[in-house]
Design an enzyme around this catalytic site. Structure first.
Site, PDB file in Angstrom:
ATOM      1  N   GLU A 203     -17.488  49.604 -28.119  1.00  0.00           N
ATOM      2  CA  GLU A 203     -16.452  48.733 -27.560  1.00  0.00           C
ATOM      3  C   GLU A 203     -16.262  48.825 -26.060  1.00  0.00           C
ATOM      4  O   GLU A 203     -15.211  49.258 -25.565  1.00  0.00           O
ATOM      5  CB  GLU A 203     -15.112  48.989 -28.267  1.00  0.00           C
ATOM      6  CG  GLU A 203     -15.133  48.649 -29.734  1.00  0.00           C
ATOM      7  CD  GLU A 203     -13.744  48.557 -30.352  1.00  0.00           C
ATOM      8  OE1 GLU A 203     -12.763  48.819 -29.657  1.00  0.00           O
ATOM      9  OE2 GLU A 203     -13.667  48.187 -31.540  1.00  0.00           O
ATOM     10  N   GLU A 392     -17.498  48.148 -37.551  1.00  0.00           N
ATOM     11  CA  GLU A 392     -16.134  48.536 -37.941  1.00  0.00           C
ATOM     12  C   GLU A 392     -15.407  47.333 -38.508  1.00  0.00           C
ATOM     13  O   GLU A 392     -15.550  46.222 -38.008  1.00  0.00           O
ATOM     14  CB  GLU A 392     -15.303  49.043 -36.744  1.00  0.00           C
ATOM     15  CG  GLU A 392     -15.643  50.425 -36.276  1.00  0.00           C
ATOM     16  CD  GLU A 392     -14.771  50.884 -35.097  1.00  0.00           C
ATOM     17  OE1 GLU A 392     -13.617  50.425 -34.974  1.00  0.00           O
ATOM     18  OE2 GLU A 392     -15.268  51.702 -34.314  1.00  0.00           O
TER      19      GLU A 392
END
Ligand code: BG6
Length: 487
Positions: A203, A392
């Site tokens: 991320e 995720e």
């Protein structure tokens, strides 16, 4: 802390969330059904996994020579962490990893995504490695394999060595990118005899903007947009250098790719015009990271929008950044933008999100199951990838322990059931999603929320360290056993 929804919502532009009748609990947690021969569910060999990250679960921050990370420092700044807790102990996973791997096995998972704490392996980020640090990951990987679980390793899940922050300004300097490449090479040399799949950075879309733009993640800086754009460019460069290091130093067959919280764009209504507009939006709103990684260029619209704040770069940088990857990892939680076609600008318009939009126990975590259908579908088309992993997906919940000692997290099950049904819709249509990692195996240290938000399939009592399966653990076990969402 700013409004939670907007916190997540736009880490993007940057890149340019009947009493007596009740049955006894034991009958609720039924044994998983056997997989039907032709389930009509997910493809065969679909990789089912769960995920955690080093700082969020390991604890043991001062043990066996681990150096400090930027999060060790950040959590000590008063007011930064909602409940005042730290990751000093977290889940004590450093010592309890065998017990935790047994939980992964109980779910029937074929894979487990974990991250290596860079400052465990290189206490100063560079220089002399710490063999005891690496040994932990050797033990972890061996234990996973012993249990028939494939290790999926993330090189960077935000715990940057503090020494690199102090000496170079962390990701502000390309020095950190080069050192990250060396760290990646070291990990490749020592672990890819057993680890076949590696995610580079987790991320960029969050840690760059939250950490260096608005200061709500470590290292807590609030720099001008031009610097934030440069740091994002550096994170893409670091990703590329890690890919190259993995190729040069990893065993043959090692696969590598990013794990990005893609800025999620969805057609507001399924019409050809809106779908096309959502495709453009997905590319443009991810132009600062994923698109440059996958195409080797910043888009004209991105450069125009950034103007004088655009990152400075060379053609050589773009070559490194776009080093071919083997897969794309997408962290998908929430719909970020519902898109309609527009005859203005780049051809798309994000609609305002109503205040009444439903969300899970975290305000930022809007419930939009179709996100996990549209985003991989459009991403596969834009970037012509044939391997996407959902690196995720998951949800926070209130997760009260009831009088019988159980946790009936039917809200999390609702969320997962709906998202997995949409994911199955995608794979059934041939969208190349090859696997799914549920966040998270167990409750853990949720960054700025401390221990206040729970995402686990297993409940953790942080006083006693007792892990208790929630009802969603049974749900997920059943999904995996049937290889189908309608479980
Ligand atoms: C993802 C991160 O952004 O979301 C995880 O990769 C994190 O590390 C998860 O735990 C939930 O985020 P948050 O901000 O609610 O803790």
């Amino acid at each position: 802390m700013p409004d939670e929804v907007s916190r997540r919502q736009f880490a993007k532009l940057a890149g340019l969330s009947a009493a007596g009748m009740a049955s006894p609990a034991s009958s609720v947690e039924a044994k998983p059904a056997a997989a039907p021969r032709d389930s009509g569910g997910f493809p065969q060999n679909f990789v089912w996994g769960t995920a955690t990250s080093s700082y969020q679960v390991e604890g043991a921050v001062n043990e066996d020579g681990r150096g400090a990370s930027i999060w060790d420092k950040f959590v000590r700044i008063p007011g930064k962490i909602e409940d005042g807790t730290t990751g000093d102990h977290a889940n004590e996973h450093y010592h309890r990893y065998k017990e935790d791997i047994a939980l992964v096995r109980e779910l029937g998972c074929k894979a487990y995504r974990f991250s290596v704490a860079w400052p465990r392996v290189f206490p100063d980020g560079d220089g002399k490695p710490n063999p005891k640090g690496l040994d932990f990951y050797n033990r972890l990987v061996d234990e996973l394999l012993k249990n028939g679980i494939e290790p999926w390793l993330t090189l960077y899940h935000w715990d940057l060595p503090q020494s690199l922050q102090d000496r170079f300004g962390g990701w502000r300097s390309t020095e950190t990118c080069k050192i990250f490449g060396d760290y990646a090479a070291y990990v490749a040399e020592h672990l890819t005899d057993r680890v076949k799949n590696v995610f580079t950075l987790n991320e960029s879309g969050r840690f760059v903007y939250f950490g260096y733009g608005i200061g709500i993640d470590a290292p807590g800086l609030t720099l001008p947009q031009a610097e934030v754009n440069q740091i994002r460019h550096n994170s893409a460069l670091a990703h590329g250098l890690a890919v190259q290091a993995l190729r040069a130093h990893g065993r043959r067959g090692t696969r590598v790719g990013p794990a990005e919280n893609i800025d999620a764009c969805i057609p507001a209504i399924d019409t050809p015009e809106n779908v096309r507009a959502a495709e453009i939006a997905l590319r443009e709103l991810n132009a600062g990271y994923l698109n440059v990684i996958m195409t080797g260029r910043y888009t004209d619209a991105f450069l125009k929008y950034a103007g004088a704040d655009a990152p400075k770069y060379t053609e050589a940088d773009l070559k490194i950044i776009s080093s071919p990857v083997d897969f794309v990892g997408l962290n998908i939680y929430s719909p970020q933008h519902y898109i309609v076609a527009s005859d203005q600008g780049a051809g798309f318009m994000p609609l305002p999100i109503p205040k009444s939009f439903p969300h899970m126990n975290s305000d930022w975590l809007r419930v939009g199951p179709e996100t996990i259908y549209w985003v991989p579908k459009l991403a596969a088309k834009i970037w012509k990838t044939n391997a996407i992993y959902i690196s995720e997906n998951g949800a926070s919940g209130d997760d009260q322990v009831t009088q019988d000692g159980k946790i009936y997290d039917t809200d999390r099950i609702m969320y997962l059931r709906n998202y997995l049904a949409q994911l199955q819709r995608a794979t059934t249509e041939g969208v190349p999603v090859r696997g799914y990692f549920l966040w998270s195996l167990m409750d853990n240290f949720e960054w700025v929320y401390g221990l206040n938000k729970r995402f686990g399939l297993y409940h953790v009592n942080f006083d006693t360290q007792v892990r208790t399966p929630k009802l969603s653990a049974s749900f997920y076990r059943n999904v995996i056993a049937k290889n189908a969402a309608g479980a």
